[in-house]
Design a protein around this motif. Structure first.
Motif, PDB file in Angstrom:
ATOM      1  N   ASN A   7      13.017 -12.446  -8.096  1.00 59.64           N
ATOM      2  CA  ASN A   7      12.406 -12.939  -9.337  1.00 59.64           C
ATOM      3  C   ASN A   7      12.525 -11.880 -10.421  1.00 59.64           C
ATOM      4  O   ASN A   7      13.167 -10.838 -10.230  1.00 59.64           O
ATOM      5  N   GLY A   8      11.913 -12.139 -11.550  1.00 62.24           N
ATOM      6  CA  GLY A   8      12.006 -11.203 -12.667  1.00 62.24           C
ATOM      7  C   GLY A   8      11.437  -9.841 -12.342  1.00 62.24           C
ATOM      8  O   GLY A   8      11.951  -8.821 -12.807  1.00 62.24           O
ATOM      9  N   ILE A   9      10.394  -9.818 -11.516  1.00 63.72           N
ATOM     10  CA  ILE A   9       9.782  -8.540 -11.137  1.00 63.72           C
ATOM     11  C   ILE A   9      10.741  -7.731 -10.271  1.00 63.72           C
ATOM     12  O   ILE A   9      10.821  -6.505 -10.390  1.00 63.72           O
ATOM     13  N   THR A  10      11.488  -8.429  -9.414  1.00 69.24           N
ATOM     14  CA  THR A  10      12.482  -7.749  -8.572  1.00 69.24           C
ATOM     15  C   THR A  10      13.514  -7.046  -9.439  1.00 69.24           C
ATOM     16  O   THR A  10      13.819  -5.858  -9.245  1.00 69.24           O
ATOM     17  N   GLY A  39       0.810  -1.211   0.000  1.00 68.71           N
ATOM     18  CA  GLY A  39       0.000   0.000   0.000  1.00 68.71           C
ATOM     19  C   GLY A  39       0.843   1.260   0.000  1.00 68.71           C
ATOM     20  O   GLY A  39       0.609   2.181  -0.798  1.00 68.71           O
ATOM     21  N   PHE A  40       1.841   1.312   0.880  1.00 68.79           N
ATOM     22  CA  PHE A  40       2.691   2.500   0.937  1.00 68.79           C
ATOM     23  C   PHE A  40       3.583   2.602  -0.295  1.00 68.79           C
ATOM     24  O   PHE A  40       3.888   3.701  -0.758  1.00 68.79           O
ATOM     25  N   ALA A  41       3.984   1.441  -0.838  1.00 68.04           N
ATOM     26  CA  ALA A  41       4.787   1.456  -2.062  1.00 68.04           C
ATOM     27  C   ALA A  41       3.993   2.047  -3.218  1.00 68.04           C
ATOM     28  O   ALA A  41       4.528   2.787  -4.052  1.00 68.04           O
ATOM     29  N   SER A  42       2.700   1.732  -3.264  1.00 68.75           N
ATOM     30  CA  SER A  42       1.859   2.230  -4.363  1.00 68.75           C
ATOM     31  C   SER A  42       1.704   3.743  -4.334  1.00 68.75           C
ATOM     32  O   SER A  42       1.446   4.374  -5.363  1.00 68.75           O
ATOM     33  N   THR A  43       1.863   4.332  -3.158  1.00 67.73           N
ATOM     34  CA  THR A  43       1.776   5.793  -3.040  1.00 67.73           C
ATOM     35  C   THR A  43       3.154   6.454  -3.092  1.00 67.73           C
ATOM     36  O   THR A  43       3.263   7.675  -2.965  1.00 67.73           O
ATOM     37  N   GLY A  44       4.190   5.639  -3.263  1.00 66.58           N
ATOM     38  CA  GLY A  44       5.547   6.174  -3.331  1.00 66.58           C
ATOM     39  C   GLY A  44       6.145   6.532  -1.989  1.00 66.58           C
ATOM     40  O   GLY A  44       7.169   7.224  -1.922  1.00 66.58           O
ATOM     41  N   ASP A  45       5.521   6.069  -0.889  1.00 65.78           N
ATOM     42  CA  ASP A  45       6.007   6.396   0.457  1.00 65.78           C
ATOM     43  C   ASP A  45       6.984   5.325   0.922  1.00 65.78           C
ATOM     44  O   ASP A  45       6.651   4.423   1.689  1.00 65.78           O
ATOM     45  N   PHE A  82       9.757  -8.300  -0.099  1.00 62.96           N
ATOM     46  CA  PHE A  82      11.032  -7.692  -0.471  1.00 62.96           C
ATOM     47  C   PHE A  82      10.924  -6.966  -1.816  1.00 62.96           C
ATOM     48  O   PHE A  82      11.393  -5.837  -1.963  1.00 62.96           O
ATOM     49  N   THR A  83      10.305  -7.622  -2.788  1.00 62.80           N
ATOM     50  CA  THR A  83      10.182  -7.024  -4.117  1.00 62.80           C
ATOM     51  C   THR A  83       9.362  -5.739  -4.068  1.00 62.80           C
ATOM     52  O   THR A  83       9.702  -4.732  -4.706  1.00 62.80           O
ATOM     53  N   THR A  84       8.282  -5.763  -3.285  1.00 62.82           N
ATOM     54  CA  THR A  84       7.452  -4.569  -3.136  1.00 62.82           C
ATOM     55  C   THR A  84       8.231  -3.436  -2.492  1.00 62.82           C
ATOM     56  O   THR A  84       8.140  -2.273  -2.899  1.00 62.82           O
ATOM     57  N   LEU A  85       9.016  -3.763  -1.482  1.00 67.17           N
ATOM     58  CA  LEU A  85       9.819  -2.763  -0.784  1.00 67.17           C
ATOM     59  C   LEU A  85      10.906  -2.201  -1.698  1.00 67.17           C
ATOM     60  O   LEU A  85      11.156  -0.988  -1.727  1.00 67.17           O
ATOM     61  N   ILE A  86      11.541  -3.071  -2.455  1.00 66.34           N
ATOM     62  CA  ILE A  86      12.564  -2.637  -3.408  1.00 66.34           C
ATOM     63  C   ILE A  86      11.948  -1.705  -4.446  1.00 66.34           C
ATOM     64  O   ILE A  86      12.517  -0.664  -4.806  1.00 66.34           O
ATOM     65  N   ASN A  87      10.761  -2.067  -4.925  1.00 70.71           N
ATOM     66  CA  ASN A  87      10.084  -1.249  -5.929  1.00 70.71           C
ATOM     67  C   ASN A  87       9.757   0.140  -5.384  1.00 70.71           C
ATOM     68  O   ASN A  87       9.869   1.144  -6.089  1.00 70.71           O
ATOM     69  N   ALA A  88       9.357   0.199  -4.110  1.00 72.31           N
ATOM     70  CA  ALA A  88       9.026   1.489  -3.489  1.00 72.31           C
ATOM     71  C   ALA A  88      10.235   2.418  -3.498  1.00 72.31           C
ATOM     72  O   ALA A  88      10.117   3.623  -3.748  1.00 72.31           O
TER      73      ALA A  88
END
Length: 339
Positions: A110-113, A50-56, A79-85
């Motif tokens: 993975n590939g998304i990471t 959720g916070f990653a989606s808002t760029g926080d 981890f991937t979500t946090l890295i993306n943020a």
């Protein structure tokens, strides 16, 4: 009733709030129950997402630290979500550190990471770092796909590294990766920035003639029109705009295409044509079933009304156009009509 949710119920409630973009409400619910219900990796991952989606990235990171403090195991999704943020915010040093921590904890990227990290480096213009990660991804056994190549190509075009873009297009073929409609839009932008408008047209019309080629969609249409405006070829922009209405299975012209013409044509002496296209857009963008329902870009309309003011045509053309735009549900700033 004094009922208390279990971890599954709480997780579903938090997920629903995050999906509805009510991140603060999700966090408040989590804080209310975290001492009463066992909060697992899934719940934390949902909040991080959720916070990653808002760029926080900072608050996403705070949840990660909370997980470590409470001994909760991270998974590759978290981890991937946090890295993306962090990557989306250009915080690449921290993103790379998280990749190392991810591998130390036994979570395989993975590939998304890799895609998230590569995108982050491309946004910053560090194409050498992006390529290094791309090669690392291939060594780890992941297949290159159009998403990865598009990310690299877009980075090259955005930062003017056209020789590298040429190499990537060749490498894309060697990996048997078919170009997508987004690839085609990047190629059009690339030739536009290089001042090679004929090659931009060649890319589009070759795709139209190739049954196995990339789909020429409204985004590509907007790009080729924008390329004409960028290269000071307004007549060609009008010609291809009219032609694209006959392209098979074409889902445009869309709001971006009309906006590019409306803002660009007045700069090249086609003011009345821009007005007529704005009037056309009022009908087309509203009426076509399943068509793009986005309004014209406010900045494009502002530039059009500014040109009308400069030519003292607000009374004759500006006010009637403003009424048509409003009738079509588009916002018109009263200041645009000030003489």
């Amino acid at each position: 009733r004094g009922l208390q949710p279990n971890d599954v119920t709480l997780g579903c409630m938090i997920d629903a709030l995050v999906e509805a973009q009510k991140i603060e409400d999700a966090l408040a619910l989590f804080q209310d129950f975290k001492t009463k219900v066992t909060c697992d990796t899934i719940i934390y991952s949902t909040l991080i997402k959720g916070f990653a989606s808002t760029g926080d990235a900072d608050r996403a990171m705070a949840l990660y630290r909370d997980m470590k403090t409470n001994g909760i195991q991270m998974n590759h999704i978290a981890f991937t979500t946090l890295i993306n943020a962090h990557a989306k915010n250009g915080l690449m040093k921290r993103a790379e550190q998280l990749l190392e921590e991810m591998e130390k904890e036994g979570c395989k990227p993975n590939g998304i990471t890799y895609a998230s990290l590569i995108r982050g480096h491309c946004v910053r213009g560090d194409l050498s770092a992006a390529l290094k990660l791309f090669q690392q991804m291939l060594r780890c056994g992941f297949q290159a796909d159009s998403v990865i190549f598009n990310t690299l190509l877009d980075g090259c075009v955005q930062h003017g590294n056209f020789p590298l873009a040429d190499e990537l297009l060749v490498e894309m073929q060697s990996h048997n990766v078919s170009p997508s409609n987004y690839t085609l839009s990047i190629i059009v932008k690339m030739w536009s920035k290089r001042g090679e408008l004929d090659k931009a047209f060649e890319a589009v019309y070759s795709a139209l003639e190739d049954p196995n080629g990339p789909y020429v969609d409204a985004q590509v249409g907007a790009c080729i029109v924008g390329s004409c405006i960028h290269n000071k070829a307004p007549k060609r922009a009008i010609e291809v705009f009219n032609d694209m209405k006959t392209w098979p299975n074409f889902d445009g012209p869309d709001a971006n295409t009309y906006s590019a013409l409306i803002s660009g044509l007045p700069r090249h002496g086609f003011l009345t044509k821009a007005v007529s296209l704005a009037e056309e857009a009022c009908v087309v963008l509203k009426a076509k079933p399943g068509h793009d329902k986005r309004p014209l870009a406010p900045n494009a309309l502002w530039q059009l009304f500014r040109a009308l003011r400069n030519e003292r045509l607000l009374d004759e053309l500006g006010h009637p156009l403003a009424q048509k735009l409003r009738d079509a549900g588009m916002q018109v700033d009263d200041k645009w009509l000030d003489p």
